[in-house]
Design a protein around this motif. Sequence first.
Motif, PDB file in Angstrom:
ATOM      1  N   ARG A   1       8.135  -4.955  41.847  1.00  0.00           N
ATOM      2  CA  ARG A   1       7.595  -6.279  41.529  1.00  0.00           C
ATOM      3  C   ARG A   1       6.534  -6.703  42.546  1.00  0.00           C
ATOM      4  O   ARG A   1       5.569  -7.405  42.205  1.00  0.00           O
ATOM      5  N   ARG A   2       6.705  -6.297  43.793  1.00  0.00           N
ATOM      6  CA  ARG A   2       5.794  -6.718  44.860  1.00  0.00           C
ATOM      7  C   ARG A   2       4.708  -5.692  45.163  1.00  0.00           C
ATOM      8  O   ARG A   2       3.945  -5.842  46.122  1.00  0.00           O
ATOM      9  N   SER A   3       4.618  -4.656  44.353  1.00  0.00           N
ATOM     10  CA  SER A   3       3.603  -3.636  44.602  1.00  0.00           C
ATOM     11  C   SER A   3       2.219  -4.181  44.268  1.00  0.00           C
ATOM     12  O   SER A   3       2.062  -5.045  43.398  1.00  0.00           O
ATOM     13  N   PRO A   4       1.190  -3.721  44.969  1.00  0.00           N
ATOM     14  CA  PRO A   4      -0.176  -4.191  44.682  1.00  0.00           C
ATOM     15  C   PRO A   4      -0.627  -3.740  43.300  1.00  0.00           C
ATOM     16  O   PRO A   4      -0.081  -2.793  42.729  1.00  0.00           O
ATOM     17  N   ARG A   5      -1.638  -4.432  42.787  1.00  0.00           N
ATOM     18  CA  ARG A   5      -2.171  -4.083  41.461  1.00  0.00           C
ATOM     19  C   ARG A   5      -2.818  -2.708  41.520  1.00  0.00           C
ATOM     20  O   ARG A   5      -3.642  -2.433  42.376  1.00  0.00           O
ATOM     21  N   LEU A   6      -2.425  -1.858  40.596  1.00  0.00           N
ATOM     22  CA  LEU A   6      -2.898  -0.480  40.592  1.00  0.00           C
ATOM     23  C   LEU A   6      -4.032  -0.325  39.587  1.00  0.00           C
ATOM     24  O   LEU A   6      -4.064  -0.991  38.541  1.00  0.00           O
ATOM     25  N   SER A   7      -4.952   0.589  39.891  1.00  0.00           N
ATOM     26  CA  SER A   7      -6.114   0.769  39.010  1.00  0.00           C
ATOM     27  C   SER A   7      -5.760   1.555  37.754  1.00  0.00           C
ATOM     28  O   SER A   7      -6.363   1.349  36.703  1.00  0.00           O
ATOM     29  N   SER A   8      -4.769   2.455  37.841  1.00  0.00           N
ATOM     30  CA  SER A   8      -4.405   3.280  36.683  1.00  0.00           C
ATOM     31  C   SER A   8      -3.532   2.464  35.716  1.00  0.00           C
ATOM     32  O   SER A   8      -2.465   1.981  36.099  1.00  0.00           O
TER      33      SER A   8
END
Length: 848
Positions: A458-465
């Motif tokens: 939930r707290r992971s950064p926004r990913l490009s993939s």
Amino acid sequence: MAAFPARLFLAFRLALREMRGGLRGFYIFLACIALGTGAIAAVNSVSSAITRSIAAQGTTLLGGDLRFELNNREANAEERAFLDGLGTVAVSTGLRSMARLPEGADQALVEIKAVDALYPLYGTFKATPDQPLPQALARQGDAFGMVAAPLLLDRLDLKTGDRLLIGNTALIVKGSIETEPDSVSEGFGFAPKIIVSREALQASGLIDTGSLVEHAYKVRLKQGAPTPAAVEEQAKRDFPDAGWSIRTSERAAPNLTENIRRFSQFLTLVGLTALIVGGVGVANAVRAFLDSKRGVIATLKCLGAPSAVVVMVYLFQILLVCIIGIAAGLVIGALAPWIAGYYLAQYLPIPADFTLYPRSLALATLFGLLTTFAFAAMPLGNARQVPATALFRDQGFDRLKLPAWPYVAAAALAIAALAGLAIFTAYDRRLAMIFLVAMAGSFIVLRLVALGVAALARRSPRLSSPALRLAVGNIHRPGALTPSVILSLGLGLTLLVTLSLIDGNLRRSLTGTLSERAPNFFFIDIQRDQLDPFRALLARESPGGTVTEVPMLRGRILAFNGQDVTKMQVPPEGRWVLRGDRGLTYATELPRNSTVTQGQWWPADYKGEPLVSFSSQEAEQLGLKLGDTVTVNILGRNITAKIANFRKLDWQSLSINFVMVFSPNTFAGAPHGWIATLTDHGASAADEARIMRSVTQAFPTITSVRVKDALDTVNELVGQLAVAIRAAAAIALISSVLVLAGALAAGNRARTHDAVVLKTLGATRAMLIRAFTYEYLLLGLATALFALLAGSVAGWYVVSQVMKLPSSFLPIVALSTLVIALVMTIGIGLAGTWRVLGQKAAPVLREL
């Protein structure tokens, strides 16, 4: 109240009608219950078969109605007259010695059993070729006949008619041992057995002052004699100082029976682990089944069916499926003794005919029913409280919280009954309680791990993939698979890692650490007049070796502080000290590899009352303290000594260690032999063979034990036990796989909804496959890391704290755990998801 039976009957009829459609949706449920109950039923049935067979064949396995055993001495005239007055007495003598070829080319350690003409009193001895035993053992010129275990004949390349030497006597091979009726009661031997006559043993010169010899007097009671139990009491009363070990036919093989029960309990607990893990699969299967029936449930509610009737309809279905699963497991359990008898008949007394063991089957049935009810109650409660309108439009029960309190209480009551049953039926209830606490703790920890993984996602950064972003979102969304996957795989993998680390470290210690630290040889039954020439020979054959010798006697502990040890409540870990005779010694100085932890060592010239130094670990297990007294029987004489100090021993060195070391004045004048070790870590295998050959030829009455051979025997035994343990662990792992498959099946409806919506919005099948693969990959990695951490901690504790052996991390275990976790999560996950990706969009979109 009158309406309740009618409602119950109606619910049962509706349940049977719905069951006409088959068991679709319940296959994983069935497999989980069948696997767990089958494991428990099989283990307990085999254990019952062996223990009952021991009890039923008691006289044959013991070799008599009673067995009186004396160590290092024969019965005196008064004792022998008492035994002869009971009935027919057959005498046998057992010891270890070296058997060698006449030309000295090879030798081997053997267990010698010398019997008289009356052997066996019960049962039938059979040799190959078949012949009367007295005839096979008869004297022929300057030699005596013998029969030997096939292993010894193969090891020394012997055949019928060849000669073999023991001590100063020549033996002629007359055949191989095929059936020895009382072998089980004599315990496990580290060397192959030969059977000779008592005359041959007497001529060999192996029995001398202080020799480690066991004399067994097996009695067949005459007509009208008292019961074996009454005879045992009379013998203890009339001969309090005899020091003999007495066994009746009701306890023909107590050590074997106890070990079987212990091992059975361990395997039962592992089977219970599989059943409880399978319980999670039951919960998932019930939830998925109820989710697939939400339209039927909604229809029943709209037609006026009370919620209680709806719950009973599906409870009946669940119980019917549970009974089918239990029945399949019971078939496995019922067949297990018959199958085990085919493979174990040559090692253990197990009946070859088909016999049912109702208590074992009933126990497995109870475990299965309680597990099913415990894990099905909560999903049923959720189904009860959902309104019909929500069921017509919602995707399932995923957003529901805890059901009403009666269902929570029912689940808790079933879990408590499950725990109570496990404790009540356990051989070691303390171990069962520890297991249950550990299991409950594992569930809590795994739940916390799942919450932690979801929180990190939930707290992971926004990913490009997009695929990876979707995978991370799936991990923490409502109704995610995270808790189910981590719980199902986590328990099975943790158990697998724990058992693999224990097995790997134990084997490493036996073949590496212990063998590197241990002496090369133990030499037993050295007489005082042989000490100087024996030292001189070893100095010539092994100039760089270190020889250590100590006096040795055999004695039995009779009492602590005047209390009979047979009437004391002793914890299981301390019972081995009181079982049978113990090696005893005396010393003026503190032995090497020992450290005094309490008290003081006696002066070198001590002349006071008898004192004893006790091993600190065993003393703690037995509840002893400084100043307590220990009474031992040695050569028919009772000696009481006061505990002067406690010592910490280094058992891992495999050097000469004794639980009890007495002050020298304790055994003044007592005849005894000596035991010695030779340590030469620079010696090669050829050097060791040369040393053994030289000692055996120069001193044929001295027994030489090559430590590496003993460790290899133990390692082989550990390997055989590990097969059963790994099989049990495999059952738990298979159960985990079934639970994982059930968890994925339970989430298929939500997955179908997501896949259809995403494809409608433009997502391709390849992108969805990548997203699901990433999700399963992350979940598998998280589960593998937890299993490695928890299993490593558990394995370290057992190896280092319980077994007192060095523990190390094994990379191959880590790699295999990681591979298993990833293959299972990704493989099973994608297998279940493939059908979801092919779902047509229109039927799903119409329900939105």
